[in-house]
Design a protein around this motif. Sequence first.
Motif, PDB file in Angstrom:
ATOM      1  N   THR A  22       0.828  -1.206   0.000  1.00 23.49           N
ATOM      2  CA  THR A  22       0.000   0.000   0.000  1.00 23.49           C
ATOM      3  C   THR A  22       0.864   1.258   0.000  1.00 23.49           C
ATOM      4  O   THR A  22       0.633   2.202  -0.763  1.00 23.49           O
ATOM      5  N   ALA A  23       1.887   1.272   0.863  1.00 23.33           N
ATOM      6  CA  ALA A  23       2.785   2.426   0.938  1.00 23.33           C
ATOM      7  C   ALA A  23       3.505   2.648  -0.384  1.00 23.33           C
ATOM      8  O   ALA A  23       3.702   3.788  -0.814  1.00 23.33           O
ATOM      9  N   LEU A  24       3.903   1.566  -1.044  1.00 23.53           N
ATOM     10  CA  LEU A  24       4.599   1.697  -2.321  1.00 23.53           C
ATOM     11  C   LEU A  24       3.687   2.273  -3.386  1.00 23.53           C
ATOM     12  O   LEU A  24       4.080   3.164  -4.153  1.00 23.53           O
ATOM     13  N   LEU A  25       2.448   1.785  -3.451  1.00 21.95           N
ATOM     14  CA  LEU A  25       1.518   2.255  -4.477  1.00 21.95           C
ATOM     15  C   LEU A  25       1.209   3.739  -4.317  1.00 21.95           C
ATOM     16  O   LEU A  25       1.291   4.512  -5.272  1.00 21.95           O
ATOM     17  N   VAL A  26       0.854   4.153  -3.111  1.00 16.77           N
ATOM     18  CA  VAL A  26       0.545   5.571  -2.925  1.00 16.77           C
ATOM     19  C   VAL A  26       1.815   6.410  -2.924  1.00 16.77           C
ATOM     20  O   VAL A  26       1.766   7.628  -3.131  1.00 16.77           O
ATOM     21  N   GLY A  27       2.979   5.760  -2.718  1.00 16.36           N
ATOM     22  CA  GLY A  27       4.249   6.463  -2.808  1.00 16.36           C
ATOM     23  C   GLY A  27       4.599   6.873  -4.226  1.00 16.36           C
ATOM     24  O   GLY A  27       5.534   7.649  -4.438  1.00 16.36           O
ATOM     25  N   LEU A  28       3.840   6.381  -5.204  1.00 15.10           N
ATOM     26  CA  LEU A  28       4.024   6.805  -6.594  1.00 15.10           C
ATOM     27  C   LEU A  28       3.367   8.152  -6.871  1.00 15.10           C
ATOM     28  O   LEU A  28       3.375   8.615  -8.004  1.00 15.10           O
ATOM     29  N   LEU A  88      10.394   4.290 -15.008  1.00 15.85           N
ATOM     30  CA  LEU A  88      10.945   3.408 -13.982  1.00 15.85           C
ATOM     31  C   LEU A  88       9.921   3.122 -12.885  1.00 15.85           C
ATOM     32  O   LEU A  88       9.851   2.002 -12.367  1.00 15.85           O
ATOM     33  N   GLY A  89       9.138   4.129 -12.530  1.00 17.67           N
ATOM     34  CA  GLY A  89       8.109   3.923 -11.517  1.00 17.67           C
ATOM     35  C   GLY A  89       7.095   2.879 -11.948  1.00 17.67           C
ATOM     36  O   GLY A  89       6.732   1.986 -11.171  1.00 17.67           O
ATOM     37  N   LEU A  90       6.625   2.986 -13.182  1.00 17.25           N
ATOM     38  CA  LEU A  90       5.666   2.010 -13.698  1.00 17.25           C
ATOM     39  C   LEU A  90       6.285   0.624 -13.812  1.00 17.25           C
ATOM     40  O   LEU A  90       5.657  -0.386 -13.498  1.00 17.25           O
ATOM     41  N   ALA A  91       7.546   0.568 -14.258  1.00 17.50           N
ATOM     42  CA  ALA A  91       8.219  -0.722 -14.368  1.00 17.50           C
ATOM     43  C   ALA A  91       8.396  -1.350 -12.983  1.00 17.50           C
ATOM     44  O   ALA A  91       8.198  -2.557 -12.806  1.00 17.50           O
ATOM     45  N   VAL A 134      12.867  -1.090  -5.390  1.00 20.35           N
ATOM     46  CA  VAL A 134      14.037  -0.236  -5.596  1.00 20.35           C
ATOM     47  C   VAL A 134      13.905   0.546  -6.907  1.00 20.35           C
ATOM     48  O   VAL A 134      14.174   1.751  -6.963  1.00 20.35           O
ATOM     49  N   VAL A 135      13.467  -0.142  -7.968  1.00 24.11           N
ATOM     50  CA  VAL A 135      13.306   0.520  -9.266  1.00 24.11           C
ATOM     51  C   VAL A 135      12.273   1.638  -9.177  1.00 24.11           C
ATOM     52  O   VAL A 135      12.479   2.753  -9.695  1.00 24.11           O
ATOM     53  N   ILE A 189      11.349   3.321  -6.508  1.00 24.16           N
ATOM     54  CA  ILE A 189      11.874   4.407  -5.673  1.00 24.16           C
ATOM     55  C   ILE A 189      12.854   5.267  -6.465  1.00 24.16           C
ATOM     56  O   ILE A 189      12.841   6.502  -6.371  1.00 24.16           O
ATOM     57  N   VAL A 190      13.696   4.630  -7.282  1.00 21.82           N
ATOM     58  CA  VAL A 190      14.612   5.401  -8.129  1.00 21.82           C
ATOM     59  C   VAL A 190      13.826   6.311  -9.072  1.00 21.82           C
ATOM     60  O   VAL A 190      14.191   7.471  -9.285  1.00 21.82           O
ATOM     61  N   GLY A 191      12.724   5.790  -9.625  1.00 21.98           N
ATOM     62  CA  GLY A 191      11.886   6.613 -10.483  1.00 21.98           C
ATOM     63  C   GLY A 191      11.316   7.817  -9.758  1.00 21.98           C
ATOM     64  O   GLY A 191      11.317   8.947 -10.281  1.00 21.98           O
ATOM     65  N   VAL A 192      10.853   7.611  -8.532  1.00 19.82           N
ATOM     66  CA  VAL A 192      10.314   8.720  -7.744  1.00 19.82           C
ATOM     67  C   VAL A 192      11.403   9.749  -7.444  1.00 19.82           C
ATOM     68  O   VAL A 192      11.179  10.957  -7.510  1.00 19.82           O
ATOM     69  N   VAL A 193      12.613   9.258  -7.120  1.00 22.01           N
ATOM     70  CA  VAL A 193      13.727  10.163  -6.827  1.00 22.01           C
ATOM     71  C   VAL A 193      14.029  11.055  -8.032  1.00 22.01           C
ATOM     72  O   VAL A 193      14.250  12.263  -7.888  1.00 22.01           O
ATOM     73  N   LEU A 194      14.051  10.469  -9.223  1.00 19.27           N
ATOM     74  CA  LEU A 194      14.336  11.253 -10.431  1.00 19.27           C
ATOM     75  C   LEU A 194      13.309  12.363 -10.618  1.00 19.27           C
ATOM     76  O   LEU A 194      13.661  13.494 -10.951  1.00 19.27           O
ATOM     77  N   VAL A 195      12.046  12.054 -10.397  1.00 20.93           N
ATOM     78  CA  VAL A 195      10.991  13.057 -10.567  1.00 20.93           C
ATOM     79  C   VAL A 195      11.072  14.128  -9.489  1.00 20.93           C
ATOM     80  O   VAL A 195      11.008  15.325  -9.761  1.00 20.93           O
ATOM     81  N   ILE A 196      11.226  13.709  -8.226  1.00 15.02           N
ATOM     82  CA  ILE A 196      11.249  14.659  -7.108  1.00 15.02           C
ATOM     83  C   ILE A 196      12.448  15.589  -7.203  1.00 15.02           C
ATOM     84  O   ILE A 196      12.324  16.801  -7.045  1.00 15.02           O
ATOM     85  N   HIS A 197      13.601  15.042  -7.461  1.00 16.11           N
ATOM     86  CA  HIS A 197      14.812  15.865  -7.473  1.00 16.11           C
ATOM     87  C   HIS A 197      14.754  16.916  -8.560  1.00 16.11           C
ATOM     88  O   HIS A 197      15.176  18.054  -8.370  1.00 16.11           O
TER      89      HIS A 197
END
Length: 306
Positions: A106-112, A139-142, A289-290, A292-300
């Motif tokens: 749940t945390a991962l899904l809403v973390g997108l 990456l987030g979708l993958a 991990v993949v 989270i890396v996608g989220v990091v790219l967008v946030i940063h």
Amino acid sequence: MISAEKHASASTIGLAVMPVVFVALWSTGFIGAKFGLPYAEPFTFLFIRFVLTLALLLPLVMLMRIEWPRGIRLWAHIGVTGLLVHGTYLGGVFYGIYLGMPAGLTALLVGLQPLLTAACAGPLLGERLTPRQWLGLALGLAGISLVLGSKLELGESLFQGFGLGALLCVVAALGGISLGTLYQKRFCTSMPLLSGAAIQYMSAGVLLGAGALLFETRQVAWTPTFVLTLGWLVLVLSIAAILLLMALIKRGEASRVASLFYLVPPVTALQAWWLFDERLPLLGLVGMVVAIVGVVLVIHKGTARS
């Protein structure tokens, strides 16, 4: 002189630790839902939480002499964000966990949420995505596909243990927090944080109270576990975390909080593994991990532009 230097050093360390503490506290919300939902239905649980939160928050606003938003229009906009950010988001998260979805997933899904917000920011706010952000979205979708696909083990269904209804609830929560974030950015930039949060809790409480009245039995088992869980969610998440966020914003550290939000899913997954023995296969861990890396790219990228 030495005392002043020690005080400055302690202040610097405290400022560096505060964002991490905020994210660590925030991640316990999913665990709190898991602990409390056996004793109360989701809408009933959240309605009680918001009533108790307001009982503490409103006197706090008065004592701190915090101004209320000016104008009926701003009140209305803040109310809408409350319906989305607290009502739809928390309602969806709690109902998804209530229907059996693991807290970590749940945390991962809403973390997108940053990915969906970035994708919608173009048509709604006129913001253009950079190639780095498009890569983050992919990456987030993958990543989430790998996490869900990891459940396709021998004899196991994609929705084993929670069903499609739970997934739809969490997707609704993801949509609520994403749309609410965009709406607040567009219409509520002048919102005082603490009094604005009180208005948001009011509007969300009305929505969830109506949901409890129409769709639930409203029965509550007031066990020690439920009372302690409710106390944690009210005092630590709804009050202390908001005050901590106010302090961070005042000190100009809000961007660090935003950049650390990608830690919420793995922290929640670790807590869920320790407390509830929730496990992800190796492919699922790689997918996390993949994602989270996608989220990091967008946030940063978004942080750099702000």
